[in-house]
Design a protein around this motif. Sequence first.
Motif, PDB file in Angstrom:
ATOM      1  N   GLU A  66    -114.910 109.690  72.212  1.00 14.47           N
ATOM      2  CA  GLU A  66    -113.519 109.409  71.849  1.00 14.47           C
ATOM      3  C   GLU A  66    -113.202 107.929  72.022  1.00 14.47           C
ATOM      4  N   PHE A  67    -113.754 107.310  73.065  1.00  7.75           N
ATOM      5  CA  PHE A  67    -113.556 105.879  73.304  1.00  7.75           C
ATOM      6  C   PHE A  67    -114.095 105.078  72.121  1.00  7.75           C
ATOM      7  N   ILE A  68    -115.325 105.383  71.708  1.00  7.93           N
ATOM      8  CA  ILE A  68    -115.948 104.654  70.597  1.00  7.93           C
ATOM      9  C   ILE A  68    -115.130 104.826  69.313  1.00  7.93           C
ATOM     10  N   GLU A  69    -114.691 106.071  69.078  1.00  9.51           N
ATOM     11  CA  GLU A  69    -113.917 106.330  67.865  1.00  9.51           C
ATOM     12  C   GLU A  69    -112.575 105.609  67.899  1.00  9.51           C
ATOM     13  N   THR A  70    -111.945 105.533  69.057  1.00  8.50           N
ATOM     14  CA  THR A  70    -110.636 104.891  69.169  1.00  8.50           C
ATOM     15  C   THR A  70    -110.743 103.371  69.059  1.00  8.50           C
ATOM     16  N   LEU A  71    -111.752 102.773  69.697  1.00  6.53           N
ATOM     17  CA  LEU A  71    -111.890 101.310  69.694  1.00  6.53           C
ATOM     18  C   LEU A  71    -112.304 100.774  68.321  1.00  6.53           C
ATOM     19  N   GLN A  72    -113.228 101.463  67.677  1.00  6.03           N
ATOM     20  CA  GLN A  72    -113.728 101.049  66.360  1.00  6.03           C
ATOM     21  C   GLN A  72    -114.312  99.631  66.387  1.00  6.03           C
ATOM     22  N   ALA A  73    -115.172  99.388  67.393  1.00  3.38           N
ATOM     23  CA  ALA A  73    -115.886  98.113  67.437  1.00  3.38           C
ATOM     24  C   ALA A  73    -116.994  98.120  66.390  1.00  3.38           C
ATOM     25  N   ASP A  74    -117.372  96.908  65.941  1.00  6.04           N
ATOM     26  CA  ASP A  74    -118.420  96.821  64.920  1.00  6.04           C
ATOM     27  C   ASP A  74    -119.784  97.173  65.480  1.00  6.04           C
ATOM     28  N   ILE A  75    -120.039  96.760  66.744  1.00  8.76           N
ATOM     29  CA  ILE A  75    -121.355  96.987  67.351  1.00  8.76           C
ATOM     30  C   ILE A  75    -121.176  97.788  68.636  1.00  8.76           C
TER      31      ILE A  75
END
Length: 794
Positions: free
Chosen positions: A552-561
């Motif tokens: 969920e963290f990765i999906e919310t942040l939407q960082a490129d890498i």
Amino acid sequence: MIARNTYVWCLVFILCALSPLRVSANTSFTDVHDRYWAKDAIQWAADVGITSGYPNGTFKPEQPITEAQLVTMLVRFDLNSPNSFPVKKGEYKMMGNYRYLAKHHLPLRGLNSGSARNSAVQRAHAAKVFAAYHGKDLYAQEAVYYLYTHDLANGLTGKNDYQDFAPNRSLTRAEAVHIMHQMSKNIGRHIQGLSSSATGKDHAQYAKPPKFVEEDEIEFERPVQPSLPEIKPEQKVEIDIEKPTLTANGIDETFITFTFRDCNGELIPYEQELEFEVTSREGARIEVNPPIPELVNPNTPPINKPDPKPENEPKPEPGLPKEPEDDPDREFAESIASLESASSVAAAAMTWNQYVLSDGPEVTVKVIAPRTPTEKVDTITITLVSRVGNCSLPTATANITYVPRAEIQLDITDGVNSNKGTTFVTATLARPGGAVITDFNGYLKVDSLYSLPFDSSFVRFHNGQATTSFITPTALVKNEIIATAIANSSVTDSAVQSILEKRFSAPVSYAPPLTTDRTCTNQKPEIGFLIDSSGSMIRNDPQRYRVTKTKEFIETLQADINIATHFTTSGMFLKKGTPTPVMDSLKGVKQSGGTSIANGLKMAFSKFSTSQPKTLILLTDGKSSKAPILTEVKKAKELGIKIYTIGLGKNLDTELLETIARDTRGKYFHIKENIELSLVYQSILQEINCGIPVETCSLSASIFESPSVRLVNGDIRMNTELLTACGPIDKVIVRFSSKDGNVDYELTHRRQGIYMLNKKRYEIQDFLLNPNATFIAYDSSGKEIGQQKVQVEQ
């Protein structure tokens, strides 16, 4: 005349010479008179050195004997041992004696419990101890019969049945030495002991006569040290059992953690993995590395399914009558054919075994109770498969008791598709052993500790089940659902009668969704995640929130890498790239093996490559060697990697995790429970996006450790321990509420975060109509920083 007198005196002299010599009947104790029934036994015990009484010259024969006193007497009674055994520095003074008798498997409860050592011993349990001393592993009733048949004790009236022994009364000091006196005359003083933990396996040798136990008398054997697993003196193993007694329904579960030390008494290094075999004598299901679910909803507690029905159930041979139950007096009234069949299968089957890798010194397993209609004491055995250098670790055992109980089973699930956002609660009425009660005429009353908005709080049962629902909370909540069965008509079924009006509960936790402020324009870093996959996570994060919330963290942040790594004794790479493939790779996070934070850091650092800001989030529940970690921290500083560290649970090197975060310009967070990870991730998200972290004390109840309000006789005792993660605490109050208002009591700060207060019940009698009380903590500015509601314990 003189001749006659001489004759008389000669006759008197002869008669005196022929008569038995009568000495003074007084004993060496001032409170044991010459006509006291156990006078001879007490004096014998003093003469042979079993007791010396009290310093004031008394023996206190009618005083209940404590287990510690009985242990001392038994060691002195044994001709194989010295009068006492030495203790280690800082130990309880009787521990040497306890270890000696534990080596012989006497069913003592005080090996690891101070309260048990100083508690009176019940006569029934004392009978089991005396029987075990001479090598007989018996249930209480058979142990009493053993004392009768060997002329070691008598009943109070001479009837000499079980009730005549007064099994629930405390054993007195006089009774204890009387039994030992009889043992010395009729059997001997050398200890024989048992070959393994006491489970009543010899009870068939002492079949009780008819009417020894009244037909309407049911006695349930107390489990032998259920919460105090056996620790042999030569073993270097600590055992922690989450729940020592389980309901025998195929669903209830507990975690056991064994902690081993090497032959020098040192903990096995956390970077080391050892393989162990785990077995259950009663065929309970053991999980050491549960299957990883494809989809895990962080709002949904795990639901355990009943044990699968064995494919090949043994059938009785035709023409053979069914053998009678060995212990009818300990049997529940209900006789469930399906459960008896399942029980016979389990008894005939081989023990359930699994293999597990240790997390350094720790081996954690999950035990799921079998379905059984009779109470059983299981032994979970863990055996090292390989050696530790030249050191061979001991086999360790822990006892779990399975008790068949009628109950309300609560199944809590989140809706999907059109029902998304709704949580369903299904209550099932179950007999002892798990069979469903399908003919109940009544309804379910459902409530919660923190007012959940149920669609209906009163639901009719249909075929033994009732279902209601509520809107799934979107805030972080730790709550408890409480269910009660109410009958619409008279009930004769004893299983149903035992359930009616009784409260059954199940904990529920909900984590809020992670959000981000889209108005913030901070540059998103190259972000890495380093997740602990060691074996201890099976207990500290059974729902795998470290996976679902990281996704969920990765999906919310939407960082490129994004970089996903995890570690056990080695660092392991999962994926690098855009959010979706990295999120998918997190299913590779496991819970098996040791803990090497340094190797994990080394792997994670090797995957950073760009010149943009670099951030790593390290999540762990364990410890690891300090020196190699600090070496990796220096590399992080050179590479410009900021590290946020998150410590889960209690077995942490907090100072080391703080050092890692401080030296890399990050921050350290401690969470007691895995559900709180959502708060920490929200704070880190906010800091990455906007540069301003949010407070992590949103779960106000998390600062309270074991708060309780108890009614004890005429007193109301309030106490709690507080954690200071939310900053300094100025005062703590307990609030009682009624329709006429509230009354608050400020607790006294005793020491090191302990707050306590006792009040008289009559002072707040009117407020006790509400079964709940609320703990509230404030900081020095008067701001509320914590609140938790508890039930008042009667």
